[in-house]
Design a protein around this motif. Structure first.
Motif, PDB file in Angstrom:
ATOM      1  N   THR A 139       0.841  -1.208   0.000  1.00 33.45           N
ATOM      2  CA  THR A 139       0.000   0.000   0.000  1.00 33.45           C
ATOM      3  C   THR A 139       0.872   1.253   0.000  1.00 33.45           C
ATOM      4  OG1 THR A 139      -1.740  -1.167   1.217  1.00 33.45           O
ATOM      5  CG2 THR A 139      -1.805   1.237   1.236  1.00 33.45           C
ATOM      6  N   GLU A 140       1.904   1.258   0.847  1.00 33.60           N
ATOM      7  CA  GLU A 140       2.813   2.402   0.882  1.00 33.60           C
ATOM      8  C   GLU A 140       3.556   2.553  -0.442  1.00 33.60           C
ATOM      9  OE1 GLU A 140       5.393   1.794   4.166  1.00 33.60           O
ATOM     10  OE2 GLU A 140       4.014   2.692   5.625  1.00 33.60           O
ATOM     11  N   LEU A 141       3.951   1.424  -1.036  1.00 33.26           N
ATOM     12  CA  LEU A 141       4.658   1.469  -2.311  1.00 33.26           C
ATOM     13  C   LEU A 141       3.787   2.059  -3.401  1.00 33.26           C
ATOM     14  CD1 LEU A 141       7.211   0.672  -3.903  1.00 33.26           C
ATOM     15  CD2 LEU A 141       6.151  -1.547  -4.316  1.00 33.26           C
ATOM     16  N   ALA A 142       2.511   1.658  -3.440  1.00 31.62           N
ATOM     17  CA  ALA A 142       1.590   2.184  -4.452  1.00 31.62           C
ATOM     18  C   ALA A 142       1.369   3.676  -4.274  1.00 31.62           C
ATOM     19  CB  ALA A 142       0.252   1.438  -4.375  1.00 31.62           C
ATOM     20  N   SER A 194      20.917   0.845 -14.823  1.00 35.99           N
ATOM     21  CA  SER A 194      20.443   2.201 -14.538  1.00 35.99           C
ATOM     22  C   SER A 194      19.058   2.175 -13.905  1.00 35.99           C
ATOM     23  CB  SER A 194      20.405   3.019 -15.836  1.00 35.99           C
ATOM     24  OG  SER A 194      21.676   3.066 -16.438  1.00 35.99           O
ATOM     25  N   TYR A 195      18.200   1.303 -14.400  1.00 35.80           N
ATOM     26  CA  TYR A 195      16.851   1.194 -13.850  1.00 35.80           C
ATOM     27  C   TYR A 195      16.883   0.676 -12.422  1.00 35.80           C
ATOM     28  CZ  TYR A 195      11.845   0.186 -13.720  1.00 35.80           C
ATOM     29  OH  TYR A 195      10.513   0.153 -13.381  1.00 35.80           O
ATOM     30  N   LEU A 196      17.764  -0.277 -12.138  1.00 35.09           N
ATOM     31  CA  LEU A 196      17.930  -0.770 -10.772  1.00 35.09           C
ATOM     32  C   LEU A 196      18.384   0.345  -9.849  1.00 35.09           C
ATOM     33  CD1 LEU A 196      18.098  -3.028  -8.660  1.00 35.09           C
ATOM     34  CD2 LEU A 196      20.410  -3.517  -9.488  1.00 35.09           C
ATOM     35  N   ARG A 201      17.111   4.195  -5.578  1.00 34.61           N
ATOM     36  CA  ARG A 201      17.111   5.608  -5.160  1.00 34.61           C
ATOM     37  C   ARG A 201      15.722   6.072  -4.765  1.00 34.61           C
ATOM     38  NH1 ARG A 201      17.211   9.462  -2.972  1.00 34.61           N
ATOM     39  NH2 ARG A 201      18.214  11.456  -3.346  1.00 34.61           N
ATOM     40  N   ARG A 202      14.714   5.632  -5.468  1.00 34.80           N
ATOM     41  CA  ARG A 202      13.362   6.149  -5.242  1.00 34.80           C
ATOM     42  C   ARG A 202      12.620   5.421  -4.135  1.00 34.80           C
ATOM     43  NH1 ARG A 202       9.751   9.535  -6.734  1.00 34.80           N
ATOM     44  NH2 ARG A 202       7.535   9.006  -6.770  1.00 34.80           N
ATOM     45  N   TYR A 203      12.810   4.103  -4.024  1.00 35.78           N
ATOM     46  CA  TYR A 203      11.966   3.339  -3.107  1.00 35.78           C
ATOM     47  C   TYR A 203      12.704   2.772  -1.894  1.00 35.78           C
ATOM     48  CZ  TYR A 203       8.671   3.629  -6.936  1.00 35.78           C
ATOM     49  OH  TYR A 203       7.837   4.093  -7.918  1.00 35.78           O
ATOM     50  N   VAL A 204      14.020   2.654  -1.977  1.00 39.94           N
ATOM     51  CA  VAL A 204      14.763   2.115  -0.837  1.00 39.94           C
ATOM     52  C   VAL A 204      15.487   3.220  -0.079  1.00 39.94           C
ATOM     53  CG1 VAL A 204      16.555   0.499  -0.116  1.00 39.94           C
ATOM     54  CG2 VAL A 204      15.055  -0.076  -2.040  1.00 39.94           C
ATOM     55  N   PHE A 205      16.150   4.122  -0.802  1.00 37.95           N
ATOM     56  CA  PHE A 205      16.904   5.200  -0.169  1.00 37.95           C
ATOM     57  C   PHE A 205      16.281   6.551  -0.509  1.00 37.95           C
ATOM     58  CE2 PHE A 205      19.978   1.801  -1.244  1.00 37.95           C
ATOM     59  CZ  PHE A 205      20.293   1.410   0.040  1.00 37.95           C
ATOM     60  N   GLN A 206      14.973   6.643  -0.320  1.00 38.20           N
ATOM     61  CA  GLN A 206      14.263   7.854  -0.721  1.00 38.20           C
ATOM     62  C   GLN A 206      14.732   9.067   0.076  1.00 38.20           C
ATOM     63  OE1 GLN A 206      10.035   7.837  -0.062  1.00 38.20           O
ATOM     64  NE2 GLN A 206       9.632   9.238  -1.744  1.00 38.20           N
ATOM     65  N   THR A 309      14.008  12.484  -9.611  1.00 39.70           N
ATOM     66  CA  THR A 309      12.841  11.893 -10.269  1.00 39.70           C
ATOM     67  C   THR A 309      13.076  11.684 -11.761  1.00 39.70           C
ATOM     68  OG1 THR A 309      11.923  14.121 -10.611  1.00 39.70           O
ATOM     69  CG2 THR A 309      11.280  12.958  -8.603  1.00 39.70           C
ATOM     70  N   SER A 310      14.333  11.771 -12.195  1.00 35.71           N
ATOM     71  CA  SER A 310      14.605  11.618 -13.623  1.00 35.71           C
ATOM     72  C   SER A 310      14.345  10.187 -14.069  1.00 35.71           C
ATOM     73  CB  SER A 310      16.058  12.004 -13.920  1.00 35.71           C
ATOM     74  OG  SER A 310      16.942  11.194 -13.172  1.00 35.71           O
ATOM     75  N   ASN A 311      13.899  10.067 -15.293  1.00 28.52           N
ATOM     76  CA  ASN A 311      13.577   8.768 -15.856  1.00 28.52           C
ATOM     77  C   ASN A 311      14.831   8.160 -16.472  1.00 28.52           C
ATOM     78  OD1 ASN A 311      12.606   6.577 -17.253  1.00 28.52           O
ATOM     79  ND2 ASN A 311      10.923   7.660 -18.214  1.00 28.52           N
TER      80      ASN A 311
END
Length: 429
Positions: A139-142, A194-196, A201-206, A309-311
Motif C-alpha cells: 500500500t505504501e509502495l503504491a 540504470s533502472y535498478l 534511489r526512489r523506493y529504498v533510499f528515498q 525523479t529523472s527517468n
C-alpha cells in the motif's frame, strides 16, 4: 525434507506437512484479517484454515485417480466462500477476496505436497505468507509510485523482452563485428543497471544522505553523479565539503563494481583476469571516501539529498548510448586495422573523455578479435582516464573558490595513484 519419507510413511509425512502449512497460513491470515475487518466479518479462525487443508488431503487420498471427491469438495468450499463474501458485502460493506483465494490455496496444498518436490511447495507457502504480511508495504509502495511508473517498467520490458529478440544478428557493416542485436543487448544491460539504480534511489533510499546518493548514483553513471554533486556543492559550507567529496569517491567505487558486473555478463575470460584489479580499485576508492567522510565535523550529521525523479529509460538516453556504441565499434575496428594494439591503447585513454561504457562493451563483445590481455589493459586505461576527467568535472563545476577543491585533489589523487600502480603491476605481470 525428502529424507523423512525414508523413515516415516509417506501418508504421515504428507499429512503433517499439510497440517503445519495450513496452520501457519491460518495464523497469518487471522492476524491480518482481525486488523483489517474485525471479528464479526472474519471468515474463520486459524483452525478453519487448518481443517480446510486437512479436508483437502482426505478427499485427495480417497480418490487419487479421478480426483472427483477432491473437485467436489473444492466446489462446495467455493460455494461457502462465495456465500460468506456475499454476506460481508451486503451486510457489512466489506470487500476484497484475498481471504477466499488464500483459503482455496490452502485447500490445494495436499496434492501439491504429495506430487511436487519439496522446494516447490515450500516456495508456495513462503510466497503466501510473505504476500499476506506485506499488504501494508504494498500500500505504501503504491502511494509513492509516480503516475508514469508503470510506463517506465513497460518500457524496460519492451526493450528487453520484445525488441531485443526480434533484432537480426547479421553484421551491419561488412567486415566489422557489429550487429543490431549486439548493439541493443549492450543498451538493455546498461539500461537495466540504470533502472535498478533508479528503483533503489526512489523506493529504498528515498530520504538518503549525500553519501548514499553517491553510492546509488555510481551504479548509474559516476560522471553524471559527480557533476550533479559538484554543482550542488556550490552552496555548501567548508564543513559540508568533505561529505560531497566522499559521495563522489563512493560513486567512483561503485563504478568499478558496475564494470565488474558488465564484464562478467559479456566476457567470463576477461572477468577472470580483471576482477582482482577492479576489486582493489573499488576498495581503495571506498576507503578514501570513508576516510574523508569521517573528517567532517561532528556537527554535520549528514546532508540530505533532494529526490531524483529523472527517468533512466528515456529514449534519447538509450539512443545516445547506441550511437556511441556503434561509433566506438567502427573506430576500434579501423584503429586495429591501421594502428594495431598500440593505437587501441591510445584510443582507450581518449575514450575517457566520453562515456567509456560503450568502448569497453564493444571490446568485450569481440570487436576485431582482441586478446583478453589487451581488453583488460584497455579497460583499466579507459577507467583511469575517465577518473581523471571526473576529477576535472568536479573541480570545474564546484567552482574556483569552492571548499571542495583541496578535498577533491587529495581524494582523487589517492585513487588515481593506486590505479596507476595497479596498471603498472598488470603490465609487469
Amino acid at each position: 525434507m525428502d529424507k523423512l519419507y525414508q523413515y516415516l510413511p509417506n501418508e504421515l509425512v504428507t499429512f503433517l506437512l499439510v497440517t503445519v502449512f495450513s496452520l501457519l497460513i491460518g495464523l497469518s491470515q487471522r492476524r491480518i484479517s482481525l486488523k483489517r475487518e474485525g471479528e464479526t466479518t472474519l471468515f474463520g479462525t486459524d483452525r478453519t484454515f487448518t481443517f480446510i487443508g486437512i479436508l483437502g488431503y482426505l478427499l485427495y487420498i480417497l480418490d487419487p485417480d479421478s480426483y472427483k471427491l477432491f473437485m467436489g469438495g473444492g466446489a462446495i468450499l467455493g460455494l461457502l466462500l462465495a456465500l460468506n463474501y456475499y454476506v460481508k458485502q451486503v451486510k457489512y460493506h466489506v470487500f476484497g477476496v484475498t481471504t477466499i483465494v488464500i483459503a482455496l490455496i490452502t485447500y490445494c496444498l495436499a496434492p501439491i505436497v504429495a506430487t511436487q518436490p519439496s522446494w516447490f511447495y515450500i516456495m508456495v507457502v513462503v510466497t503466501v505468507l510473505l504476500f499476506t504480511e506485506l499488504k501494508h508495504t504494498f500500500t505504501e509502495l503504491a502511494q509513492r509510485m509516480k503516475n508514469d511508473e508503470m510506463i517506465t517498467l513497460a518500457k524496460f520490458l519492451a526493450i528487453s523482452g520484445i525488441i531485443l529478440p526480434m533484432l537480426p544478428r547479421e553484421n551491419l557493416i561488412p567486415g566489422i563485428n557489429l550487429t543490431p542485436h549486439a548493439v541493443w543487448l549492450a543498451t538493455v544491460v546498461v539500461s537495466g543497471i540504470s533502472y535498478l539504480s533508479y528503483l533503489l534511489r526512489r523506493y529504498v533510499f528515498q530520504q538518503s544522505g549525500i553519501l548514499v546518493s553517491g553510492i546509488v548514483g555510481g551504479l548509474y553513471s559516476s560522471t553524471a553523479t559527480i557533476t550533479v554533486l559538484a554543482r550542488k556543492s556550490r552552496t555548501a559550507t567548508p564543513d559540508e565539503a568533505p561529505e560531497y567529496v566522499a559521495a563522489m569517491l563512493m560513486a567512483v567505487s561503485m563504478m568499478f563494481l558496475r564494470f565488474l558486473i558488465l564484464i562478467g555478463i559479456f566476457s567470463r575470460d576477461t572477468l577472470t583476469v580483471i576482477y582482482p584489479y577492479l576489486l582493489v580499485m573499488s576498495l581503495v576508492a571506498g576507503c578514501a571516501a570513508w576516510y574523508i567522510h569521517l573528517r567532517r565535523p561532528v556537527s554535520v550529521e549528514g546532508l540530505m539529498e533532494e529526490e531524483d525523479t529523472s527517468n533512466p529509460l528515456e529514449f534519447k538516453v538509450a539512443l545516445i548510448f547506441a550511437v556511441l556504441f556503434v561509433v566506438f565499434t567502427v573506430v576500434t575496428h579501423y584503429t586495429l586495422v591501421y594502428a594495431g594494439n598500440e593505437g587501441l591503447t591510445v584510443l582507450s585513454f581518449v575514450s575517457g573523455f566520453s562515456d567509456i561504457t560503450p568502448f569497453i562493451l564493444n571490446l568485450l563483445q569481440g570487436t576485431g578479435g582482441v586478446a583478453t590481455s589487451v581488453i583488460t589493459a584497455c579497460s583499466l586505461q579507459a577507467i583511469l582516464s575517465n577518473i581523471l576527467i571526473n576529477l576535472g568535472y568536479g573541480l570545474f563545476f564546484a567552482g574556483r573558490k569552492s571548499a571542495l577543491r583541496p578535498w577533491l585533489i587529495r581524494g582523487f589523487g589517492v585513487v588515481l595513484a593506486a590505479n596507476v600502480l595497479l596498471l603498472i603491476l598488470f603490465y609487469l605481470l
